[in-house]
Design a protein around this motif. Structure first.
Motif, PDB file in Angstrom:
ATOM      1  N   LEU A   1     -40.330  -6.498  77.707  1.00  0.00           N
ATOM      2  CA  LEU A   1     -40.472  -5.069  77.460  1.00  0.00           C
ATOM      3  C   LEU A   1     -41.850  -4.741  76.896  1.00  0.00           C
ATOM      4  CD1 LEU A   1     -36.949  -4.231  76.024  1.00  0.00           C
ATOM      5  CD2 LEU A   1     -38.010  -3.137  77.997  1.00  0.00           C
ATOM      6  N   ALA A   2     -42.354  -5.601  75.996  1.00  0.00           N
ATOM      7  CA  ALA A   2     -43.677  -5.361  75.428  1.00  0.00           C
ATOM      8  C   ALA A   2     -44.760  -5.443  76.494  1.00  0.00           C
ATOM      9  CB  ALA A   2     -43.951  -6.365  74.302  1.00  0.00           C
ATOM     10  N   LEU A   3     -44.689  -6.439  77.365  1.00  0.00           N
ATOM     11  CA  LEU A   3     -45.700  -6.592  78.412  1.00  0.00           C
ATOM     12  C   LEU A   3     -45.624  -5.460  79.431  1.00  0.00           C
ATOM     13  CD1 LEU A   3     -45.486 -10.451  78.999  1.00  0.00           C
ATOM     14  CD2 LEU A   3     -47.205  -9.187  77.704  1.00  0.00           C
ATOM     15  N   VAL A   4     -44.408  -5.077  79.822  1.00  0.00           N
ATOM     16  CA  VAL A   4     -44.249  -3.973  80.773  1.00  0.00           C
ATOM     17  C   VAL A   4     -44.804  -2.678  80.181  1.00  0.00           C
ATOM     18  CG1 VAL A   4     -42.531  -2.513  81.912  1.00  0.00           C
ATOM     19  CG2 VAL A   4     -42.304  -4.992  81.986  1.00  0.00           C
ATOM     20  N   GLY A   5     -44.511  -2.428  78.902  1.00  0.00           N
ATOM     21  CA  GLY A   5     -45.021  -1.230  78.255  1.00  0.00           C
ATOM     22  C   GLY A   5     -46.531  -1.223  78.153  1.00  0.00           C
ATOM     23  N   ALA A   6     -47.113  -2.381  77.827  1.00  0.00           N
ATOM     24  CA  ALA A   6     -48.573  -2.460  77.721  1.00  0.00           C
ATOM     25  C   ALA A   6     -49.234  -2.186  79.074  1.00  0.00           C
ATOM     26  CB  ALA A   6     -48.981  -3.832  77.198  1.00  0.00           C
ATOM     27  N   LEU A   7     -48.667  -2.727  80.148  1.00  0.00           N
ATOM     28  CA  LEU A   7     -49.231  -2.480  81.478  1.00  0.00           C
ATOM     29  C   LEU A   7     -49.118  -1.010  81.871  1.00  0.00           C
ATOM     30  CD1 LEU A   7     -47.921  -5.630  83.392  1.00  0.00           C
ATOM     31  CD2 LEU A   7     -50.267  -5.162  82.671  1.00  0.00           C
ATOM     32  N   ALA A   8     -47.979  -0.393  81.544  1.00  0.00           N
ATOM     33  CA  ALA A   8     -47.804   1.026  81.883  1.00  0.00           C
ATOM     34  C   ALA A   8     -48.806   1.899  81.126  1.00  0.00           C
ATOM     35  CB  ALA A   8     -46.370   1.462  81.564  1.00  0.00           C
ATOM     36  N   LEU A   9     -49.016   1.621  79.854  1.00  0.00           N
ATOM     37  CA  LEU A   9     -49.991   2.392  79.083  1.00  0.00           C
ATOM     38  C   LEU A   9     -51.409   2.159  79.587  1.00  0.00           C
ATOM     39  CD1 LEU A   9     -48.674   2.024  75.422  1.00  0.00           C
ATOM     40  CD2 LEU A   9     -48.593   4.050  76.871  1.00  0.00           C
ATOM     41  N   ALA A  10     -51.722   0.906  79.929  1.00  0.00           N
ATOM     42  CA  ALA A  10     -53.065   0.606  80.427  1.00  0.00           C
ATOM     43  C   ALA A  10     -53.335   1.360  81.723  1.00  0.00           C
ATOM     44  CB  ALA A  10     -53.224  -0.897  80.634  1.00  0.00           C
ATOM     45  N   PHE A  11     -52.366   1.387  82.624  1.00  0.00           N
ATOM     46  CA  PHE A  11     -52.555   2.132  83.867  1.00  0.00           C
ATOM     47  C   PHE A  11     -52.706   3.621  83.588  1.00  0.00           C
ATOM     48  CE2 PHE A  11     -50.940   4.652  87.375  1.00  0.00           C
ATOM     49  CZ  PHE A  11     -51.657   4.151  88.443  1.00  0.00           C
ATOM     50  N   SER A  12     -51.878   4.152  82.695  1.00  0.00           N
ATOM     51  CA  SER A  12     -51.919   5.581  82.406  1.00  0.00           C
ATOM     52  C   SER A  12     -53.236   6.006  81.777  1.00  0.00           C
ATOM     53  CB  SER A  12     -50.757   5.963  81.482  1.00  0.00           C
ATOM     54  OG  SER A  12     -49.520   5.669  82.082  1.00  0.00           O
ATOM     55  N   GLN A  13     -53.882   5.080  81.051  1.00  0.00           N
ATOM     56  CA  GLN A  13     -55.103   5.460  80.346  1.00  0.00           C
ATOM     57  C   GLN A  13     -56.372   5.096  81.108  1.00  0.00           C
ATOM     58  OE1 GLN A  13     -55.276   4.083  76.315  1.00  0.00           O
ATOM     59  NE2 GLN A  13     -57.138   5.231  75.841  1.00  0.00           N
ATOM     60  N   PHE A  14     -56.406   3.954  81.763  1.00  0.00           N
ATOM     61  CA  PHE A  14     -57.667   3.448  82.297  1.00  0.00           C
ATOM     62  C   PHE A  14     -57.799   3.537  83.817  1.00  0.00           C
ATOM     63  CE2 PHE A  14     -56.908   0.940  78.363  1.00  0.00           C
ATOM     64  CZ  PHE A  14     -57.910   1.523  77.602  1.00  0.00           C
ATOM     65  N   SER A  15     -56.718   3.808  84.535  1.00  0.00           N
ATOM     66  CA  SER A  15     -56.837   3.890  85.986  1.00  0.00           C
ATOM     67  C   SER A  15     -57.420   5.247  86.377  1.00  0.00           C
ATOM     68  CB  SER A  15     -55.465   3.710  86.638  1.00  0.00           C
ATOM     69  OG  SER A  15     -54.676   4.873  86.447  1.00  0.00           O
TER      70      SER A  15
END
Length: 758
Positions: free
Chosen positions: A639-653
């Motif tokens: 859950l932590a890794l999935v959440g981190a990836l989702a936030l990274a995409f939402s902010q940096f893509s």
């Protein structure tokens, strides 16, 4: 600009860009005063600790009668009359038999009992049934005995295990010991292997045997199997206990304990204390903080306290047992039937892993579904671009994100219903959790304020805070042996807030603080964050509530970071220094107060600092590192890794819109930063690895993704406001608001007011 100023005046509100009034400048110190008072109140709330005490009467003799595998459901008033009578007369509790081994087999349990610390007899991994209890016992003089293997075991525990256990520490604390049976010999042997008085089996008439030494230990046998074979072994143990009680000396305390498991399936076991000062009530200890629960390592300090002997310094990790008065006299009404904690804890262990693994898979699928929606909502410079996603699809994804964020709070509420008593507990729990999630999602979706930008994120975060907070205020009954809580069988925590509850509560509290801060002017935003954060610190750190001082320190750090950047802008050095000083003030103040308490009353912070000051903190640090390593296997890491990836995409893509959210609502950026700091620190310092972060991400990340979708949807709307004309700079130049900032609080300066130039 003039139009905005006139509009603000007509609404009766001064815009952020207007010069401050003289009277307002005179009250500029008020927010800082409130911050200081909140920090002081948080410190006072952490400093208060419940009073502890032990029975005032001491005993002349202590007899520990242990049986590997003995559980409360083995007792019966007809088949085991002696055990039943002892449970009726004495103080009772559930015994957690955690040792240094992943499965506490009989040799590990007896060794841990004698060490007063987590020890292991044989570190080899066990599969299926535990090996038979067969230590080498030599009797060269016919009086005592010698265990030649114990020297190797002592060295292995000192060099290979992180707990600093010294087998035989209990025996070294008294003048002499009596041991009956091989298991008792392991617990009663001194570190060099000597047993002062030893009998291989219990004599038919043991009169006078238990008055030779102040401490006697009796192995009642190992209880294994099921059905009639198990009942026969329990009946034999009951008959042996009857002979022990018939030969007990005057003013003796008898402790009956199920000292270990007998296979790789962990369970809660039986604990009874009966003697002077130990009549009635439930057993507990400062180590568990939970009425009716005791650890195996608590028995050694309890024995010495009952004899009026001091415990060896820095060797025992357990705490002396105490009594909470008042419980039904009959074990049938206090420990069995609907009060069978072992049944609930066993069901929880079998379901928790599947629940969090499934939640991680569901959230990953939802985030993958969100990606094309973000790409289609991207704002393009040209007149053409991809068509917006169907509104029905966007609304459906928003509902799924709300449901994903409510899953853990719903699981906590589901634990209020006794699903573990059903024949199919996994199915019943899943149905109840889904039903509660659906009800909560519908309530959020059909609320009148649903279309406001920050309504979903604020209300769902508030629900998370209310659920965990209400549970803490009522004794954390939902988290104990709950799917979204902690298991007393695992022995990592027995009361207060667990790793999952901490992550959910902190994420919810800081997001609520961020949403509330958007409704006030900039100078007051840190005050709102600190007020909500101070409440969170008290809830997490108070011994009456969350009972997690490490978590309280982590929350303090996160709140300070969130308050420092809640007004917008970067975390500059002055802001960082201010946040650091405030966090250190609360942390150091609490640590100093904890160090002033007696050693047996200190919390985890005080014990660690004491060890750090005298140079013995190495085992504590090693234990935290070992626990974190084991916690990496948790589904919460997913859950932590999935959440981190989702936030990274939402902010940096290129298609993400999280930076747009942060520009419009800087207090939300502060909430996310504070949550990140808190969950990382709590995991590192508390030995929980990514468990806290995974729980926090499961609640916070879907809410931030939903808010990002909403802001992108507003930004992609190319409809001209009615009556708008081309600006003075030529065709296509106009002023337009976006992101819905006006719906959710006052606008921010420096690009945060939601006005762009095109």
């Amino acid at each position: 600009m003039r139009g905005r100023l006139l509009g603000a005046v007509r609404r009766g509100r001064r815009p952020d860009s207007a010069p401050p009034l003289r009277s307002r400048r005179g009250r500029a110190w008020v927010p800082y005063l409130l911050v200081v008072l909140t920090a002081a109140a948080s410190l006072a709330g952490l400093a208060v600790r419940p009073a502890t005490g032990v029975p005032g009467d001491t005993a002349d003799y202590v007899i520990l009668a242990g049986s590997a595998g003995l559980r409360w459901d083995d007792l019966d008033p007809q088949r085991t009359p002696t055990l039943w009578q002892e449970a009726t007369r004495g103080s009772v509790g559930w015994l957690s038999v955690r040792s240094a081994h992943h499965a506490t087999c009989p040799a590990d349990g007896w060794l841990t009992l004698g060490a007063g610390n987590y020890a292991v007899w044989n570190p080899q991994r066990v599969s299926g049934q535990c090996p038979a209890l067969a230590p080498v016992v030599e009797q060269p003089d016919g009086i005592g005995a010698n265990l030649p293997e114990l020297g190797r075991v002592v060295r292995a525990n000192a060099s290979n295990e992180p707990y600093g256990a010294v087998p035989g520490a209990l025996a070294e604390s008294v003048r002499c010991t009596v041991a009956v049976g091989p298991g008792a010999a392991i617990a009663a042997a001194r570190p060099f292997g000597r047993v002062d008085r030893y009998a291989p089996t219990l004599p038919d008439d043991p009169q006078g045997l238990f008055s030779q030494c102040v401490l006697s230990m009796v192995d009642l046998g190992t209880i294994t199997g099921s059905g009639s074979a198990r009942r026969d072994r329990v009946a034999q143990a009951d008959a042996a206990l009857a002979r022990v009680l018939a030969a007990r000396p005057q003013r003796s305390l008898v402790i009956v304990a199920g000292v270990s498991d007998t296979d790789t399936t962990s369970r809660l076991h039986l604990a009874i204390a009966e003697g002077p000062g130990w009549q009635g009530g439930r057993l507990t200890s400062a180590g568990t903080g939970r009425e009716g629960y005791l650890q195996l390592v608590d028995l050694a300090p309890t024995i010495l306290t009952a004899l009026g002997r001091p415990a060896p310094e820095k060797l025992f990790i357990g705490r002396t047992a105490t009594i909470v008065a008042g419980h039904p006299a009959s074990p049938a009404d206090s420990m069995l039937g609907e009060h069978d904690a072992n049944k609930r804890a066993g069901a929880q262990l079998g379901i928790a892993g599947s629940f969090f693994t499934g939640l991680g898979a569901v959230q990953l699928a939802i985030f993958l579904l969100v990606v094309p929606l973000m790409m289609r909502a991207r704002r393009h410079a040209g007149p053409t671009g991809p068509a917006s996603a169907p509104r029905l699809l966007v609304r459906a994804v928003e509902v799924l994100l709300i449901a994903a964020a409510l899953a853990i709070p719903a699981a906590l509420v589901a634990d209020a219903i006794p699903w573990w008593r059903s024949g199919r507990p996994g199915i019943v729990f899943a149905l109840m959790a889904l039903a509660l999630t659906a009800v909560g999602t519908a309530a959020v979706r059909f609320a009148p304020r649903w279309h406001r930008t920050l309504w979903p994120i604020g209300v769902v975060a508030a629900v998370a805070v209310v659920v965990v907070g209400a549970d803490l205020l009522t004794g954390a009954q939902l988290q104990l042996n709950g799917v979204a809580g902690y298991s007393a069988i695992e022995g990592s925590r027995y009361s207060g807030v667990g790793s999952v509850g901490l992550g959910v509560f902190v994420a919810g509290a800081l997001v609520v603080a961020g949403c509330a801060a958007q409704w006030v002017r900039r100078p007051w935003r840190p005050v709102v964050v600190v007020l909500v954060g101070g409440f969170a610190v008290i809830m997490v750190g108070s011994p009456y509530l969350g009972a997690d001082p490490i978590g309280a320190i982590a929350v303090t750090a996160g709140v300070c970071v969130a308050a420092a950047i809640s007004t917008g802008g970067w975390l500059t050095f002055p802001r960082f220094a201010w946040a650091t000083v405030a966090g250190l003030a609360v942390t150091i103040g609490f640590a100093v107060l904890d160090l002033r308490r007696p050693a047996l009353e200190q919390g985890s912070v005080g014990r660690f600092l004491t060890a750090l000051l005298d140079g013995t903190a190495g085992p504590a640090i090693q234990r935290a590192a070992t626990a974190s390593g084991h916690a990496l296997d948790s589904p919460l890491t997913i859950l932590a890794l999935v959440g981190a990836l989702a936030l990274a995409f939402s902010q940096f893509s290129p298609w993400g819109g999280l930076n747009r959210v942060f520009g419009l609502h800087p207090a939300l950026r502060a909430a996310l930063a504070g949550t990140t700091v808190t969950v990382v620190l709590a995991g590192v310092l508390g030995g929980a690895a990514f468990a806290v972060a995974g729980a926090g991400a499961a609640v916070a990340v879907p809410l931030f993704v939903l808010t990002t979708l909403r802001v992108l949807e507003h930004a992609a709307d190319r409809t001209r406001p009615e009556g708008e004309t081309d600006g003075p700079g030529g065709p296509g130049l106009s002023l337009r608001r976006e992101g819905g900032a006006g719906d959710d609080g006052p606008a921010d300066k420096s690009g945060a007011e939601g006005v762009i130039v095109r």
